[in-house]
Design a protein around this motif. Structure first.
Motif: not given
Length: 333
Positions: A178-197
């Motif tokens: 589960n080493n994949g990290k999903l990175i998403l952006q919206s104005p003024g933010y970065v979200m890093i989502h880890s699959e683990m837990i």
């Protein structure tokens, strides 16, 4: 409100970059003409699925054979290939021949289907010896208590095993799967989502001071900013957690005074150079830094990680400890 002093933050970032440069880890691709797309709020576009599975064959600390020197590219490639082939060649021989409950066949791990990246001889790039600084006496005592008291109650079990938080280390460092990290952006933010837990870090960009220092969080309070094509994340306000996984030996405590600085630098459109510096003087005798690449992985799919729903180990390990206690009480052994 709290803020990492600018000169302190710059010194940590500069040390991390210098260490990475010294090991020759920054690709010449950085100097090429490619530039990331710029989003409407001015952020470089870092959105996508990024995977560090290629770094799983790299040891955390510098191997003895490279102590005091930088290996040649040929030596490094041979070393990483040897480690990768050795783990892929291990054969599971059943529960009865395993330590503990075993871990099934290697094909359950994503590194089994991936190519190791010969990026560096160790993940630790600072201190220059490639070793995690020594634990303080307080940290050593906490680690001892974690072993002795781990199954006293659910509250003393490692926080990731409780499905609460794997911490920044557990989320961002290379691991078994589960080493994949999903990175998403919206104005003024970065979200890093880890699959683990199934864990997400939501990071405000250019948001000013950290929250009130009296508020403590499992993964700290993060503030991000861009300097050119490098995303810098500074985190403070960490919650004290005595038993939380981390690189190295044992599970040392995460202390409230901890500071972490992460950098994500575009090397090219498919490669991010990631660094993580931790400064926690109650746990470690000096700050230290790891570095490794994240590669874009358009084929990686994240699935629901129903941690609490599938956490049968919590009940069995705690009930097993109670059975063991009754046996000791009845037999004296």
């Amino acid at each position: 409100m709290t803020r990492i002093p600018a000169d302190f933050a710059k010194s940590l970032i500069s040390s991390a970059i210098a260490a990475v440069c010294a090991l020759g880890l920054i690709s010449s691709a950085i100097a090429q003409d490619w530039q990331p797309e710029i989003l409407s709020d001015g952020q470089p576009n870092i959105t996508g699925m990024w995977n560090n599975v290629g770094a799983t064959a790299t040891p955390v600390e510098m191997p003895d054979e490279f102590e005091g020197r930088v290996p040649t590219a040929e030596e490094l490639a041979e070393f990483i290939a040897r480690r990768d082939e050795a783990r892929k060649g291990n054969v599971w021989r059943g529960f009865e021949n395993s330590n503990g409950v075993g871990a099934y066949e290697n094909y359950w791990f994503d590194w089994y289907w991936s190519d190791a990246v010969a990026d560096a001889p160790a993940l630790v790039v600072d201190p220059p010896n490639g070793r995690i600084p020594a634990y303080t006496a307080a940290a050593q005592e906490a680690i001892r208590l974690n072993v002795v008291e781990e199954h006293n109650s659910a509250a003393t079990v490692e926080s990731g095993d409780r499905c609460l938080s794997r911490g920044v280390f557990g989320m961002m460092m290379p691991t078994a799967y589960n080493n994949g990290k999903l990175i998403l952006q919206s104005p003024g933010y970065v979200m890093i989502h880890s699959e683990m837990i199934h864990n997400a870090r939501i990071i405000p960009i250019d948001a000013g001071d950290h929250i009130d220092e009296r508020i403590k969080l499992w993964e700290g309070d993060s503030r991000g900013r861009w300097e050119g094509n490098t995303l810098i994340i500074e985190s403070t306000n960490f919650k004290y957690v005595r038993n939380m996984r981390a690189p190295g030996r044992g599970n040392p405590p995460q202390n409230e005074g901890r500071k972490m600085i992460e950098t994500f630098t575009f090397e090219d459109e498919n490669t991010l150079r990631y660094t993580l510096t931790v400064d926690d003087p109650v746990t470690y005798e000096a700050p230290w830094t790891v570095a490794f690449p994240y590669l874009k992985d358009v084929d990686y799919k994240q699935y629901e990680y129903a941690c609490h729903e599938g956490n049968y180990a919590m009940e069995t390990r705690l009930s097993g400890a109670r059975v063991e206690e009754r046996g000791i009480a009845e037999t004296g052994r």
